[in-house]
Write a protein that holds these residues in place. Sequence first.
Motif, PDB file in Angstrom:
ATOM      1  N   GLY A 227       2.534 -13.822  10.213  1.00 22.75           N
ATOM      2  CA  GLY A 227       2.727 -15.139   9.644  1.00 22.75           C
ATOM      3  C   GLY A 227       2.711 -16.258  10.674  1.00 22.75           C
ATOM      4  N   SER A 228       2.422 -17.452  10.199  1.00 24.47           N
ATOM      5  CA  SER A 228       2.346 -18.614  11.082  1.00 24.47           C
ATOM      6  C   SER A 228       3.705 -18.979  11.656  1.00 24.47           C
ATOM      7  CB  SER A 228       1.774 -19.813  10.322  1.00 24.47           C
ATOM      8  OG  SER A 228       0.466 -19.551   9.876  1.00 24.47           O
ATOM      9  N   THR A 229       4.777 -18.705  10.902  1.00 24.16           N
ATOM     10  CA  THR A 229       6.128 -18.980  11.362  1.00 24.16           C
ATOM     11  C   THR A 229       6.988 -17.733  11.180  1.00 24.16           C
ATOM     12  OG1 THR A 229       6.761 -19.829   9.182  1.00 24.16           O
ATOM     13  CG2 THR A 229       5.944 -21.431  10.795  1.00 24.16           C
ATOM     14  N   SER A 230       8.194 -17.776  11.715  1.00 18.36           N
ATOM     15  CA  SER A 230       9.079 -16.619  11.625  1.00 18.36           C
ATOM     16  C   SER A 230      10.462 -17.039  11.130  1.00 18.36           C
ATOM     17  CB  SER A 230       9.202 -15.935  12.991  1.00 18.36           C
ATOM     18  OG  SER A 230       9.816 -16.803  13.931  1.00 18.36           O
ATOM     19  N   PHE A 231      11.275 -16.067  10.777  1.00 19.72           N
ATOM     20  CA  PHE A 231      12.611 -16.336  10.247  1.00 19.72           C
ATOM     21  C   PHE A 231      13.498 -15.121  10.496  1.00 19.72           C
ATOM     22  CE2 PHE A 231       9.893 -14.489   7.028  1.00 19.72           C
ATOM     23  CZ  PHE A 231      10.651 -13.431   6.539  1.00 19.72           C
ATOM     24  N   THR A 232      14.801 -15.332  10.468  1.00 21.30           N
ATOM     25  CA  THR A 232      15.765 -14.245  10.484  1.00 21.30           C
ATOM     26  C   THR A 232      16.172 -13.963   9.040  1.00 21.30           C
ATOM     27  OG1 THR A 232      17.698 -15.679  10.635  1.00 21.30           O
ATOM     28  CG2 THR A 232      16.642 -15.023  12.729  1.00 21.30           C
ATOM     29  N   LEU A 233      16.833 -12.840   8.816  1.00 21.00           N
ATOM     30  CA  LEU A 233      17.298 -12.557   7.454  1.00 21.00           C
ATOM     31  C   LEU A 233      18.384 -13.547   7.032  1.00 21.00           C
ATOM     32  CD1 LEU A 233      17.306  -8.682   7.008  1.00 21.00           C
ATOM     33  CD2 LEU A 233      15.528 -10.364   6.516  1.00 21.00           C
ATOM     34  N   ALA A 234      19.145 -14.065   7.993  1.00 21.36           N
ATOM     35  CA  ALA A 234      20.131 -15.094   7.659  1.00 21.36           C
ATOM     36  C   ALA A 234      19.433 -16.346   7.165  1.00 21.36           C
ATOM     37  CB  ALA A 234      20.996 -15.399   8.881  1.00 21.36           C
ATOM     38  N   GLU A 235      18.332 -16.717   7.798  1.00 22.49           N
ATOM     39  CA  GLU A 235      17.569 -17.884   7.365  1.00 22.49           C
ATOM     40  C   GLU A 235      16.907 -17.645   6.012  1.00 22.49           C
ATOM     41  OE1 GLU A 235      16.527 -19.464  11.891  1.00 22.49           O
ATOM     42  OE2 GLU A 235      15.018 -18.360  10.724  1.00 22.49           O
ATOM     43  N   LEU A 236      16.435 -16.427   5.797  1.00 22.60           N
ATOM     44  CA  LEU A 236      15.846 -16.079   4.503  1.00 22.60           C
ATOM     45  C   LEU A 236      16.894 -16.190   3.402  1.00 22.60           C
ATOM     46  CD1 LEU A 236      13.441 -14.919   2.869  1.00 22.60           C
ATOM     47  CD2 LEU A 236      14.280 -12.635   3.455  1.00 22.60           C
ATOM     48  N   THR A 237      18.104 -15.688   3.687  1.00 29.83           N
ATOM     49  CA  THR A 237      19.198 -15.772   2.716  1.00 29.83           C
ATOM     50  C   THR A 237      19.551 -17.219   2.416  1.00 29.83           C
ATOM     51  OG1 THR A 237      20.091 -13.693   3.605  1.00 29.83           O
ATOM     52  CG2 THR A 237      21.540 -15.007   2.216  1.00 29.83           C
ATOM     53  N   ALA A 238      19.617 -18.040   3.454  1.00 31.22           N
ATOM     54  CA  ALA A 238      19.954 -19.451   3.265  1.00 31.22           C
ATOM     55  C   ALA A 238      18.924 -20.159   2.400  1.00 31.22           C
ATOM     56  CB  ALA A 238      20.067 -20.138   4.629  1.00 31.22           C
ATOM     57  N   GLU A 239      17.653 -19.830   2.581  1.00 28.96           N
ATOM     58  CA  GLU A 239      16.609 -20.463   1.773  1.00 28.96           C
ATOM     59  C   GLU A 239      16.702 -19.998   0.320  1.00 28.96           C
ATOM     60  OE1 GLU A 239      13.474 -22.835   0.573  1.00 28.96           O
ATOM     61  OE2 GLU A 239      14.716 -22.909   2.382  1.00 28.96           O
ATOM     62  N   ALA A 240      17.009 -18.722   0.110  1.00 33.15           N
ATOM     63  CA  ALA A 240      17.186 -18.223  -1.260  1.00 33.15           C
ATOM     64  C   ALA A 240      18.366 -18.924  -1.924  1.00 33.15           C
ATOM     65  CB  ALA A 240      17.402 -16.716  -1.243  1.00 33.15           C
ATOM     66  N   ALA A 241      19.434 -19.124  -1.163  1.00 29.78           N
ATOM     67  CA  ALA A 241      20.609 -19.812  -1.699  1.00 29.78           C
ATOM     68  C   ALA A 241      20.281 -21.258  -2.043  1.00 29.78           C
ATOM     69  CB  ALA A 241      21.745 -19.755  -0.681  1.00 29.78           C
ATOM     70  N   ARG A 242      19.544 -21.917  -1.167  1.00 29.96           N
ATOM     71  CA  ARG A 242      19.188 -23.322  -1.399  1.00 29.96           C
ATOM     72  C   ARG A 242      18.387 -23.475  -2.688  1.00 29.96           C
ATOM     73  NH1 ARG A 242      15.219 -26.866  -1.016  1.00 29.96           N
ATOM     74  NH2 ARG A 242      13.665 -25.308  -0.393  1.00 29.96           N
ATOM     75  N   GLN A 243      17.396 -22.602  -2.849  1.00 26.68           N
ATOM     76  CA  GLN A 243      16.548 -22.733  -4.033  1.00 26.68           C
ATOM     77  C   GLN A 243      17.256 -22.297  -5.307  1.00 26.68           C
ATOM     78  OE1 GLN A 243      12.456 -21.555  -3.867  1.00 26.68           O
ATOM     79  NE2 GLN A 243      12.251 -21.958  -1.683  1.00 26.68           N
ATOM     80  N   ALA A 244      18.197 -21.362  -5.184  1.00 28.29           N
ATOM     81  CA  ALA A 244      18.932 -20.899  -6.361  1.00 28.29           C
ATOM     82  C   ALA A 244      20.077 -21.838  -6.710  1.00 28.29           C
ATOM     83  CB  ALA A 244      19.464 -19.487  -6.127  1.00 28.29           C
ATOM     84  N   GLY A 245      20.445 -22.720  -5.765  1.00 30.28           N
ATOM     85  CA  GLY A 245      21.528 -23.651  -6.007  1.00 30.28           C
ATOM     86  C   GLY A 245      22.891 -23.014  -6.013  1.00 30.28           C
ATOM     87  N   LYS A 246      23.065 -21.952  -5.222  1.00 30.98           N
ATOM     88  CA  LYS A 246      24.371 -21.297  -5.133  1.00 30.98           C
ATOM     89  C   LYS A 246      24.564 -20.738  -3.728  1.00 30.98           C
ATOM     90  CE  LYS A 246      23.591 -18.319  -8.407  1.00 30.98           C
ATOM     91  NZ  LYS A 246      23.769 -17.172  -9.342  1.00 30.98           N
ATOM     92  N   ALA A 247      25.792 -20.468  -3.382  1.00 34.47           N
ATOM     93  CA  ALA A 247      26.098 -19.960  -2.048  1.00 34.47           C
ATOM     94  C   ALA A 247      25.649 -18.505  -1.907  1.00 34.47           C
ATOM     95  CB  ALA A 247      27.594 -20.067  -1.777  1.00 34.47           C
TER      96      ALA A 247
END
Length: 283
Positions: A195-215
């Motif tokens: 991929g063009s960019t990378s992420f950690t699983l913590a960052e992946l979790t944070a993005e899922a939380a942001r889009q789901a609108g919950k912690a």
Amino acid sequence: MIVVTGASGALGQLVVQGLLEKVPAAQIVAAVRDPGKVAHLAARGVQVRRADYTDPASLDSALAGADRVLLVSGNEVGKRVPQHRAVVDAAKRAGVKLLAYTSILRADTSTLRLAEEHVATEAAIRNSGLAYSLLRNGWYFENFGGRIQGAAQRGEMVGSAGDGRISAAARADYAAAAVAVLTAEAPQQVYELAGSTSFTLAELTAEAARQAGKAAAYRELPQADFAAVLAGVGVPAPWPELLADSDAGSARGDLFDDGKALEKLIGRPTRSLSQAVEAALNA
């Protein structure tokens, strides 16, 4: 003529669809175990031929007249080396001018258990004397679909990846790379694709939380415990151990690459983290 093996699978179908935008349908062969699964491709003019990795005679028929072949790696872990060798042997008998293979990122140095069969297959391809291209695909965003949904629903993602960065791309990105190689005038021998960019699983979790609108939070587990979690939710053997091993490998850097070879090959950035999470939540 371009033959795509495993053409009824998720990646193979995307490759065939991409080829249809580049070459006439009559010059494309979808080689599949069950031709009935790709009737929609036949309806578009694609040649459909039966090809079973465990049936050499079917492989000879499937590859007859082929100029270029994409060997999509099989999904039967533990059985793939002889299956892949059968395709390599059939390609040699057919006089194929280019054999491309979907391998794994930095196969020759990867510590992942999943790399072992790819290393053996790459050796068979090199020893065949055929011209080849190794498409060393990094991690697929689709591999995280269930974990992204779980984080959004339960507020937690578990894993064993530590702070390891993962350069994932979408299956469609890797399919586009295969199309580019199969239609290139002079393809390279080895492509390290990620991929063009990378992420950690913590960052992946944070993005899922942001889009789901919950912690939601990421929780690190020992590798064996993570494998047990996967088995407990019904992931069939041997995948719990292999996926937990891959998580641990990402902590060692096995799933990270910043060379942007995939982006350069397909002429655009790969799917972003936010786009991948959105796709997983809407699946």
